[in-house]
Write a protein that holds these residues in place. Structure first.
Motif, short mmCIF file in Angstrom:
data_model
loop_
_atom_site.label_atom_id
_atom_site.label_comp_id
_atom_site.label_asym_id
_atom_site.label_seq_id
_atom_site.Cartn_x
_atom_site.Cartn_y
_atom_site.Cartn_z
N ARG A 300 0.86 -1.51 -0.29
CA ARG A 300 -0.13 -0.19 0.07
C ARG A 300 0.96 0.82 -0.09
O ARG A 300 0.86 1.93 -0.76
CB ARG A 300 -1.07 -0.12 0.81
CG ARG A 300 -2.21 -1.79 0.68
CD ARG A 300 -3.36 -0.53 2.41
NE ARG A 300 -4.13 -1.87 2.31
CZ ARG A 300 -3.92 -3.31 2.97
NH1 ARG A 300 -2.67 -2.81 4.06
NH2 ARG A 300 -4.61 -4.07 3.13
N GLN A 301 1.93 0.73 0.70
CA GLN A 301 2.92 2.06 0.73
C GLN A 301 3.35 2.59 -0.51
O GLN A 301 3.80 3.73 -0.60
CB GLN A 301 3.64 2.58 2.21
CG GLN A 301 3.33 2.21 3.78
CD GLN A 301 4.26 1.91 4.56
OE1 GLN A 301 5.59 1.50 4.13
NE2 GLN A 301 3.73 1.94 5.40
N ASP A 302 4.53 1.20 -1.39
CA ASP A 302 4.81 1.52 -2.98
C ASP A 302 3.96 1.53 -3.33
O ASP A 302 4.44 2.01 -4.89
CB ASP A 302 5.66 0.91 -2.48
CG ASP A 302 6.95 0.98 -0.84
OD1 ASP A 302 7.05 1.89 0.01
OD2 ASP A 302 7.95 -0.27 -0.62
N VAL A 303 3.15 1.20 -3.75
CA VAL A 303 2.08 0.66 -5.17
C VAL A 303 1.36 1.06 -4.94
O VAL A 303 0.92 2.06 -6.13
CB VAL A 303 2.41 -1.21 -5.17
CG1 VAL A 303 1.75 -1.19 -6.38
CG2 VAL A 303 3.30 -1.96 -5.46
N ASN A 304 -0.38 0.42 -4.31
CA ASN A 304 -1.09 1.43 -4.32
C ASN A 304 -1.74 1.13 -3.07
O ASN A 304 -1.90 0.59 -3.04
CB ASN A 304 -2.23 0.66 -4.95
CG ASN A 304 -3.57 0.89 -5.49
OD1 ASN A 304 -3.91 2.20 -5.23
ND2 ASN A 304 -4.64 0.41 -6.25
N PRO A 305 -2.23 2.82 -2.60
CA PRO A 305 -2.34 3.13 -1.30
C PRO A 305 -4.06 2.32 -1.33
O PRO A 305 -4.19 2.48 0.27
CB PRO A 305 -2.44 4.23 -1.40
CG PRO A 305 -2.37 4.97 -1.96
CD PRO A 305 -1.76 4.09 -3.26
N GLU A 306 -4.58 1.98 -1.66
CA GLU A 306 -6.02 1.47 -1.88
C GLU A 306 -5.69 0.48 -2.31
O GLU A 306 -6.82 -0.38 -2.49
CB GLU A 306 -6.83 2.21 -3.27
CG GLU A 306 -7.01 4.14 -3.07
CD GLU A 306 -7.89 4.93 -3.90
OE1 GLU A 306 -8.51 3.87 -4.55
OE2 GLU A 306 -8.31 5.81 -4.08
N MET A 307 -5.05 -0.64 -2.16
CA MET A 307 -5.30 -1.15 -2.16
C MET A 307 -5.39 -2.89 -1.32
O MET A 307 -5.54 -2.64 -0.29
CB MET A 307 -3.61 -2.59 -2.65
CG MET A 307 -3.40 -3.74 -2.87
SD MET A 307 -2.16 -4.52 -2.76
CE MET A 307 -1.78 -4.70 -1.18
N VAL A 308 -6.42 -3.31 -1.36
CA VAL A 308 -7.38 -4.28 -0.95
C VAL A 308 -6.43 -5.97 -0.20
O VAL A 308 -5.76 -6.29 -1.26
CB VAL A 308 -8.87 -4.56 -1.01
CG1 VAL A 308 -9.67 -5.23 -0.26
CG2 VAL A 308 -9.43 -3.81 -1.52
#
Length: 513
Positions: A300-308
């Motif tokens: 979430r920090q490095d790729v997509n903050p909204e990743m589930v």
């Protein structure tokens, strides 16, 4: 009589006999003709059907395709030009010179070369050479198809590569044409790599067209004790869920930072757009789902903050079951019996043979005790209890005889004939049946989160309803105290655990999900 004709009036001598002309006569006649004939000219009609024929300004004939083909292809062009005057310029202005060159080997070779370059695929395919080539390729393609199917079957069934060689021998014994090459283990490994590469390319093509994707990852140790992480990708296309294997590899360690490096290198190595990553599925280990330093948090920090991040539903189901049976002495005792019977009959052939003989004597179509511990606990446990009850009479017959000499068999016999324990086993089997079906359903590739929640709620309702009814087998044990005609020892059990466990399963399902 004929000799007397000369004495008659009007008689004439016969015609002079014709003789074949000598070479000198022919040469003299030809020389005379050449001296008296009009000057020869090049005829434009000779070009009809001969696009290669070129008339030069100095009234010589040349062949355009021979000039193009042999230019720079021979070490001594002068020798070729001496044999093929249509390269330097033919001064013989006769149609015979044109036809002789047209049928010469050098011209036919050059003409064949340029026809093959300019011909379409359809023309080549329908040519005699094309038919021969396709026939040869078709036979070779069929041979390779058999070999590819063999190695694919070996890999799908987790068999060693050595099985590939004898499988090919069996096919040849059946009369299949496999040829005499590619029948060893090295060729099998090459075929397997080709299948893997093609499958991976198809997966990457799907991910390239998909607007988003998620991945699932879990690890285990191989035979050498090294950690191996399996990576699967999951997406959707045209309303259809797609789940495919991507790769397997060994990270530096199982800490979340090294797992992140492993995932990033895998995605970058295959050229997958990380911007499409929307979800991750894993077990409930802290290195995967930790709120501070877990893999999901790092992504979430490095790729997509909204990743589930989705905690594996099958793991949640297993944890729900463990929450309820944890601390139950009857459950521990039942597991001791099931696991003990499995190894008792697996490791000792004498015991296995005795059980099979007991099955024959009692006319029981039973099965050997399966392993009840594994990655899918609920289905394994259900299978183990079902096997126990189905083969119950044969177990009792063999263990009762073996108990006189084997202390371990005596212990198993006492547990097997314990009325309280067998009643618990039947109750647990009845309760596990909807949980097992739910576990198998949650493991399907095409299931969605909405479908999962629906089936979970339905299963919880089925468990609530099971409290008010008994199965036929449970009723028989409670009323007669016997299973498969074998009388059990002990008083009728009160089943004080029933209400607690049924409500516990229902509540655990709703709380875990």
């Amino acid at each position: 009589m004929l000799s007397n004709l000369k004495y008659f009036d009007g008689a004439k001598p016969g015609l002079k006999r014709k003789t074949n002309p000598t070479a000198e006569d022919v040469k003299s006649k030809s020389k005379k003709y050449e001296q008296n004939r009009p000057e020869r000219k090049l005829n434009e009609k000779w070009k009809i059907g001969r696009s290669w024929l070129v008339f030069s300004d100095n009234d010589t004939m040349k062949c355009s395709i021979c000039i193009s083909y042999f230019e720079g292809k021979v070490s001594d062009p002068s020798n070729l030009r001496g044999n093929n005057t249509f390269i330097s310029g033919c001064t013989n202005r006769k149609i015979s010179a044109v036809t002789d060159h047209e049928n010469s080997k050098s011209h036919l070779k050059a003409d064949s070369y340029y026809k093959s370059k300019s011909s379409s695929c359809e023309e080549v395919l329908h040519s005699p050479a094309g038919h021969a080539l396709m026939s040869m390729k078709s036979a070779e393609r069929h041979r390779l198809a058999y070999l590819f199917r063999n190695i694919h079957a070996v890999a799908k069934n987790n068999r060693p590569l050595t099985d590939y060689t004898w499988l090919c021998k069996v096919d040849k014994a059946k009369g299949l044409d496999l040829g005499d090459t590619y029948l060893n283990e090295k060729a099998a490994l090459d075929f397997l790599s080709a299948i893997s590469g093609t499958t991976t390319d198809k997966t990457l093509s799907i991910l390239k067209e998909a607007p988003f994707f998620s991945f699932l990852m879990d690890g285990s140790t191989d035979i050498a004790g090294d950690e191996q992480e399996s990576l699967y990708v999951r997406s959707a296309a045209k309303g259809r869920i797609i789940e495919r294997f991507l790769c397997i590899g060994s990270p530096k360690s199982t800490c979340s930072a090294d797992l992140q490096v492993f995932v990033m290198e895998a995605l970058d190595g295959y050229g997958i757009d990380k911007g499409k990553l929307v979800g991750m599925g894993s077990d409930g280990a802290s290195n995967m789902v930790g709120s501070k330093t877990g893999l999901a948090t790092l992504l979430r920090q490095d790729v997509n903050p909204e990743m589930v991040n989705i905690h594996c539903l099958c793991h949640r189901l297993e944890l729900s079951f463990r929450d309820v049976v944890k601390g139950s002495k009857l459950y521990d005792k039942l597991m001791t019996l099931l696991v003990g019977l499995h190894y008792f009959y697996k490791k000792q052939y004498k015991n296995k043979k005795g059980l099979l003989s007991a099955m024959d004597a009692s006319s029981v179509k039973g099965v050997l005790p399966p392993r009840v511990t594994g990655t899918r606990w609920l289905p394994h446990l259900t299978q183990g209890i079902t096997s126990l009850l189905k083969t119950f009479k044969a177990y009792e017959m063999h263990l009762s005889t073996a108990s006189h000499e084997n202390p371990k068999a005596e212990g198993f016999y006492k547990m097997l004939t314990d009325r309280n324990l067998i009643t618990f086993a039947i109750f647990l089997k009845d309760t596990l049946d909807p949980l097992m079906k739910l576990s198998l359903r949650l493991q399907k590739d095409d299931i969605t989160l909405a479908d999962s929640l629906f089936w979970i709620d339905t299963t919880a309702s089925l468990i609530d309803d099971s409290f008010a009814r008994n199965s036929d087998q449970l009723t028989e044990v409670l009323e007669t105290g016997a299973v498969a005609g074998v009388t059990l020892k002990g008083q009728r059990p009160e089943m004080a655990y029933r209400e607690t466990m049924v409500k516990g399963f229902s509540e655990a399902l709703r709380s875990r999900f």
